[in-house]
Design a protein around this motif. Structure first.
Motif, PDB file in Angstrom:
ATOM      1  N   THR A 178      27.136  29.946  -8.555  1.00 57.08           N
ATOM      2  CA  THR A 178      26.956  30.645  -9.838  1.00 57.08           C
ATOM      3  C   THR A 178      27.903  30.061 -10.887  1.00 57.08           C
ATOM      4  N   GLN A 179      29.144  29.847 -10.516  1.00 56.16           N
ATOM      5  CA  GLN A 179      30.132  29.305 -11.441  1.00 56.16           C
ATOM      6  C   GLN A 179      29.785  27.870 -11.860  1.00 56.16           C
ATOM      7  N   ILE A 180      29.363  27.074 -10.895  1.00 53.45           N
ATOM      8  CA  ILE A 180      29.032  25.673 -11.188  1.00 53.45           C
ATOM      9  C   ILE A 180      27.824  25.589 -12.118  1.00 53.45           C
ATOM     10  N   LYS A 181      26.814  26.408 -11.860  1.00 53.96           N
ATOM     11  CA  LYS A 181      25.629  26.406 -12.731  1.00 53.96           C
ATOM     12  C   LYS A 181      26.013  26.769 -14.161  1.00 53.96           C
ATOM     13  N   TRP A 182      26.861  27.783 -14.295  1.00 57.20           N
ATOM     14  CA  TRP A 182      27.299  28.165 -15.643  1.00 57.20           C
ATOM     15  C   TRP A 182      28.096  27.026 -16.277  1.00 57.20           C
ATOM     16  N   GLY A 183      29.022  26.421 -15.506  1.00 56.67           N
ATOM     17  CA  GLY A 183      29.858  25.347 -16.028  1.00 56.67           C
ATOM     18  C   GLY A 183      29.063  24.132 -16.456  1.00 56.67           C
ATOM     19  N   LEU A 184      28.045  23.771 -15.688  1.00 58.72           N
ATOM     20  CA  LEU A 184      27.201  22.627 -16.043  1.00 58.72           C
ATOM     21  C   LEU A 184      26.409  22.916 -17.320  1.00 58.72           C
ATOM     22  N   GLY A 185      25.948  24.153 -17.473  1.00 52.19           N
ATOM     23  CA  GLY A 185      25.237  24.522 -18.691  1.00 52.19           C
ATOM     24  C   GLY A 185      26.154  24.467 -19.901  1.00 52.19           C
ATOM     25  N   TYR A 186      27.398  24.916 -19.713  1.00 48.15           N
ATOM     26  CA  TYR A 186      28.383  24.875 -20.796  1.00 48.15           C
ATOM     27  C   TYR A 186      28.671  23.420 -21.190  1.00 48.15           C
ATOM     28  N   ILE A 187      28.867  22.560 -20.200  1.00 48.77           N
ATOM     29  CA  ILE A 187      29.160  21.142 -20.459  1.00 48.77           C
ATOM     30  C   ILE A 187      27.999  20.462 -21.176  1.00 48.77           C
ATOM     31  N   LYS A 188      26.798  20.735 -20.705  1.00 51.80           N
ATOM     32  CA  LYS A 188      25.632  20.094 -21.312  1.00 51.80           C
ATOM     33  C   LYS A 188      25.457  20.540 -22.761  1.00 51.80           C
ATOM     34  N   GLY A 189      25.680  21.816 -22.997  1.00 50.36           N
ATOM     35  CA  GLY A 189      25.495  22.330 -24.352  1.00 50.36           C
ATOM     36  C   GLY A 189      26.546  21.860 -25.332  1.00 50.36           C
ATOM     37  N   LYS A 190      27.788  21.648 -24.868  1.00 51.14           N
ATOM     38  CA  LYS A 190      28.879  21.308 -25.780  1.00 51.14           C
ATOM     39  C   LYS A 190      29.268  19.825 -25.765  1.00 51.14           C
ATOM     40  N   TYR A 191      29.156  19.175 -24.588  1.00 49.23           N
ATOM     41  CA  TYR A 191      29.628  17.789 -24.476  1.00 49.23           C
ATOM     42  C   TYR A 191      28.544  16.802 -24.021  1.00 49.23           C
ATOM     43  N   LYS A 192      27.360  17.290 -23.804  1.00 50.83           N
ATOM     44  CA  LYS A 192      26.207  16.482 -23.415  1.00 50.83           C
ATOM     45  C   LYS A 192      26.235  16.043 -21.953  1.00 50.83           C
ATOM     46  N   SER A 193      27.435  15.744 -21.427  1.00 48.52           N
ATOM     47  CA  SER A 193      27.519  15.259 -20.051  1.00 48.52           C
ATOM     48  C   SER A 193      28.908  15.542 -19.475  1.00 48.52           C
ATOM     49  N   PRO A 194      29.057  15.507 -18.137  1.00 49.71           N
ATOM     50  CA  PRO A 194      30.366  15.669 -17.523  1.00 49.71           C
ATOM     51  C   PRO A 194      31.375  14.625 -17.995  1.00 49.71           C
ATOM     52  N   CYS A 195      30.944  13.394 -18.169  1.00 47.60           N
ATOM     53  CA  CYS A 195      31.881  12.375 -18.643  1.00 47.60           C
ATOM     54  C   CYS A 195      32.304  12.626 -20.093  1.00 47.60           C
ATOM     55  N   GLY A 196      31.404  13.190 -20.905  1.00 47.08           N
ATOM     56  CA  GLY A 196      31.775  13.577 -22.258  1.00 47.08           C
ATOM     57  C   GLY A 196      32.827  14.676 -22.238  1.00 47.08           C
ATOM     58  N   ALA A 197      32.694  15.644 -21.333  1.00 44.35           N
ATOM     59  CA  ALA A 197      33.660  16.730 -21.205  1.00 44.35           C
ATOM     60  C   ALA A 197      34.995  16.202 -20.692  1.00 44.35           C
ATOM     61  N   TRP A 198      34.924  15.263 -19.743  1.00 47.23           N
ATOM     62  CA  TRP A 198      36.151  14.703 -19.169  1.00 47.23           C
ATOM     63  C   TRP A 198      36.912  13.887 -20.218  1.00 47.23           C
ATOM     64  N   THR A 199      36.221  13.146 -21.038  1.00 47.71           N
ATOM     65  CA  THR A 199      36.859  12.382 -22.109  1.00 47.71           C
ATOM     66  C   THR A 199      37.573  13.316 -23.078  1.00 47.71           C
ATOM     67  N   TYR A 200      36.910  14.396 -23.436  1.00 46.97           N
ATOM     68  CA  TYR A 200      37.523  15.371 -24.346  1.00 46.97           C
ATOM     69  C   TYR A 200      38.761  15.984 -23.698  1.00 46.97           C
ATOM     70  N   TRP A 201      38.668  16.306 -22.413  1.00 48.90           N
ATOM     71  CA  TRP A 201      39.801  16.925 -21.714  1.00 48.90           C
ATOM     72  C   TRP A 201      41.006  15.994 -21.711  1.00 48.90           C
ATOM     73  N   GLN A 202      40.760  14.703 -21.478  1.00 47.53           N
ATOM     74  CA  GLN A 202      41.863  13.738 -21.438  1.00 47.53           C
ATOM     75  C   GLN A 202      42.620  13.669 -22.785  1.00 47.53           C
ATOM     76  N   ASN A 203      41.897  13.875 -23.833  1.00 46.05           N
ATOM     77  CA  ASN A 203      42.515  13.811 -25.163  1.00 46.05           C
ATOM     78  C   ASN A 203      43.160  15.133 -25.591  1.00 46.05           C
ATOM     79  N   ASN A 204      42.680  16.237 -25.019  1.00 46.89           N
ATOM     80  CA  ASN A 204      43.120  17.556 -25.499  1.00 46.89           C
ATOM     81  C   ASN A 204      43.692  18.470 -24.408  1.00 46.89           C
ATOM     82  N   HIS A 205      43.512  18.077 -23.152  1.00 40.40           N
ATOM     83  CA  HIS A 205      43.974  18.843 -22.005  1.00 40.40           C
ATOM     84  C   HIS A 205      43.333  20.221 -21.898  1.00 40.40           C
ATOM     85  N   HIS A 206      42.156  20.319 -22.440  1.00 39.06           N
ATOM     86  CA  HIS A 206      41.296  21.480 -22.257  1.00 39.06           C
ATOM     87  C   HIS A 206      39.897  21.039 -22.699  1.00 39.06           C
ATOM     88  N   TYR A 207      38.934  21.843 -22.405  1.00 42.45           N
ATOM     89  CA  TYR A 207      37.565  21.494 -22.808  1.00 42.45           C
ATOM     90  C   TYR A 207      36.797  22.739 -23.178  1.00 42.45           C
TER      91      TYR A 207
END
Length: 207
Positions: A178-207
């Motif tokens: 349940t948590q993973i499904k929600w998290g993937l939907g959040y990532i797709k909606g805001k960062y387009k992809s997991p790598c997009g979210a990871w790039t943002y996290w590296q620069n800001n230490h949160h996503y």
């Protein structure tokens, strides 16, 4: 004959006198007072009986109310304990993932394997998983019971507040899928992809 006559006369007079005396006794003030006293005594006795019944009824009513109050308190305590038990179970249990794990995800175990499988199901390529793995490793270590005490963020994706994940299912506290499904939907909606979210996290230490 004369003797017999006088004897009978004496008996008659004696009986008449006794009857008259008895009537006088009944009609005398003393007899009346005795009757009044007896009536008063009966009334007092009846009053005491009524008072005793009233006291008994009141005592029984008070005891019944006290017992009902005690039952009510006990029932409330039982409900509170049951609620706490369910809440504890809800925060310490775990719902296993029973879905298929693709061969490309076999190298991963536990929640990571579930995350890999659900990421592919969401439409992302396997090349995105290293980014997702690092992202959620930083956020929660892939622990579906992880909770940030200071912020209230919860679960694998560290949703804030945690109950946002109830949009997927009510078991969001204990179900990694349940948590993973929600998290993937959040990532797709805001960062387009997991790598997009990871790039943002590296620069800001949160996503």
């Amino acid at each position: 004959m004369a003797k017999w006559f006088w004897r009978m006369t004496a008996v008659v007079l004696l009986v008449a006198g006794a009857a008259a005396g008895l009537q006088l006794q009944r009609d005398s003030p003393a007899a009346t007072t005795a009757a009044v006293d007896e009536t008063a005594l009966l009334k007092q006795r009846h009053a005491r009986q009524v008072a005793a019944r009233s006291f008994r009824d009141a005592a029984e009513g008070e005891a019944a109310e006290k017992a009902a109050a005690e039952v009510k308190v006990a029932a409330k305590q039982a409900r509170t304990l049951e609620k706490k038990r369910k809440e504890k179970k809800a925060t310490t249990g775990s719902v296993p993932y029973n879905g298929p794990i693709p061969a490309s995800c076999n190298e991963f175990k536990g929640n990571r394997a579930t995350g890999c499988a659900l990421m592919l199901e969401k439409g992302f390529g396997i090349a995105e998983f290293p980014c997702l793995n690092q992202l959620w490793d930083k956020e929660s270590g892939w622990n579906h019971l992880a909770e940030n005490k200071s912020s209230g963020a919860y679960g694998i994706p560290q949703a804030y507040p945690g109950d946002k994940m109830s949009s997927v299912a009510d078991d969001w506290r204990i179900n990694a899928a349940t948590q993973i499904k929600w998290g993937l939907g959040y990532i797709k909606g805001k960062y387009k992809s997991p790598c997009g979210a990871w790039t943002y996290w590296q620069n800001n230490h949160h996503y």
